[in-house]
Scaffold this active site. Structure first.
Site, short mmCIF file in Angstrom:
data_model
loop_
_atom_site.label_atom_id
_atom_site.label_comp_id
_atom_site.label_asym_id
_atom_site.label_seq_id
_atom_site.Cartn_x
_atom_site.Cartn_y
_atom_site.Cartn_z
N ASP A 18 0.81 -0.98 -0.10
CA ASP A 18 0.03 -0.28 0.29
C ASP A 18 0.90 0.74 0.12
OD1 ASP A 18 -2.41 1.07 -0.03
OD2 ASP A 18 -2.16 1.79 2.33
N SER A 19 0.44 2.55 -0.22
CA SER A 19 1.44 3.72 0.11
C SER A 19 1.63 4.20 1.60
CB SER A 19 -0.17 4.86 -0.69
OG SER A 19 -0.94 5.01 0.10
N GLY A 51 -4.06 8.43 -4.16
CA GLY A 51 -4.78 8.85 -4.08
C GLY A 51 -4.64 10.33 -5.68
N CYS A 81 -5.44 -1.60 -1.34
CA CYS A 81 -4.84 -0.40 -2.17
C CYS A 81 -6.14 -0.30 -3.35
CB CYS A 81 -3.40 0.08 -2.44
SG CYS A 81 -3.20 1.68 -2.81
N CYS A 191 -11.14 3.00 0.72
CA CYS A 191 -9.51 3.06 0.26
C CYS A 191 -8.82 2.99 2.03
CB CYS A 191 -8.80 4.84 0.84
SG CYS A 191 -8.08 5.01 1.54
N1 DGL Z 1 -4.74 2.72 1.06
C1 DGL Z 1 -4.49 3.06 -0.33
C2 DGL Z 1 -6.15 2.74 -0.81
O1 DGL Z 1 -7.00 1.95 -1.18
C3 DGL Z 1 -3.82 4.15 -1.54
C4 DGL Z 1 -4.20 6.04 -0.14
C5 DGL Z 1 -3.49 6.93 -0.88
O2 DGL Z 1 -2.39 6.42 -0.95
O3 DGL Z 1 -4.03 8.18 -1.29
O4 DGL Z 1 -6.69 3.71 -2.07
#
Ligand code: DGL
Length: 270
Positions: A18-19, A51, A81, A191
């Site tokens: 994930d980020s 995002g 993610c 998210c």
């Molecule tokens: N947690 C991720 C998602 O489910 C990424 C959120 C992000 O870094 O913008 O989209």
């Protein structure tokens, strides 16, 4: 997955990506179901928020991370993610030597079965733009209306541990109010960072209204690994390694609500 499939070893680790800390909401659920699996978690914190990135950027970051997972002989990688699942999964699904589990596509199948007509989706800008949730849900239930609302500041609130700041509750309420205009019967937290905010959301709307797709996603992963003969034969608790591309101390501190890390994650950039 490519033709090297047959070489996958059921006792190899599962990768999670994930980020940032968001994917821990998924890891947490998967570990409850599959406690003996080893895992490797990569939080691409230098590039948060995903995002707000372009498709090309997401492809570039993911390629380095997925090659790292290949070098670690992972048997599967969980795209914990929604943003990458909805934006680049189709482009990369056959590129690597392991199973890839994207959260949106797996969750949509189950969400489509809900006995409701109006479903809200909170997600990042990129996920909403991709239309992945309405498109995937329509494959199984064309009658369900899906309303997307992007929440530009929520990921930052989680990553920077700003959950208890008064200003954060105001931002969240504002986005929730915009969504409630559509009169959704349920709202998906589309998210993986957003389940960190359920206590705040529950101050302004009934908590039963919100769905964290990670629970069903974890079940899906378990069943699929079992079907493919890829569950570990180990009888002892699995262990995990955590890596981030920036700010290990911040990651450990923001993670707490969903995962108590014994030590800071290792810094690893490509
Ligand atoms: N947690 C991720 C998602 O489910 C990424 C959120 C992000 O870094 O913008 O989209």
């Amino acid at each position: 997955m490519n033709i090297l499939n047959s070489k996958l070893n059921s006792n190899s680790p599962i990768g999670f990506v994930d980020s940032g800390v968001g994917g821990l909401t998924v890891l947490n659920k998967v570990r409850k179901l599959l406690p003996n699996e080893n895992f490797i978690y990569y939080g691409d914190t230098i590039h948060t928020p995903y995002g707000e990135k372009t498709k090309e950027q997401l492809l570039e970051y993911s390629d380095s991370i997925f090659k790292f997972f290949e070098s670690q002989s992972c048997k599967a990688v969980v795209m914990a993610c929604n943003t990458t699942s909805s934006t680049i999964y189709q482009d990369i699904k056959d590129k690597y030597n392991f199973e890839i589990y994207p959260i949106v596509q797996s969750a949509a199948k189950l969400l489509a079965k809900l006995p409701i007509k109006r479903l809200g989706v909170f997600a990042t800008h990129r996920t909403i733009l991709s239309q992945a949730y309405p498109r995937e849900i329509a494959k199984y239930n064309p009658d369900m209306e899906v309303f997307g609302q992007f929440c530009p500041e929520w990921v930052n609130i989680v990553e920077k541990s700003l959950i208890n700041e008064e200003k954060s509750a105001g931002i969240i309420k504002n986005d929730l109010d915009k969504m409630l205009v559509n009169k959704p019967e349920k709202i998906v937290l589309g998210c993986t960072h957003y389940p960190f905010l359920t206590d705040i959301l529950a101050k302004f709307a009934p908590s039963e209204m919100f769905i964290d797709p990670a629970e069903d996603f974890a079940e899906f992963i378990k069943e699929d690994l079992a079907q493919k003969g890829l569950l570990t034969s180990s009888q002892i608790e699995g262990n995990g390694k955590f890596y981030v591309s920036a700010n290990p101390a911040m990651f450990k501190s923001s993670a707490k609500l969903f995962y108590e890390l014994e030590k800071e994650p290792e810094l690893l950039t490509f």
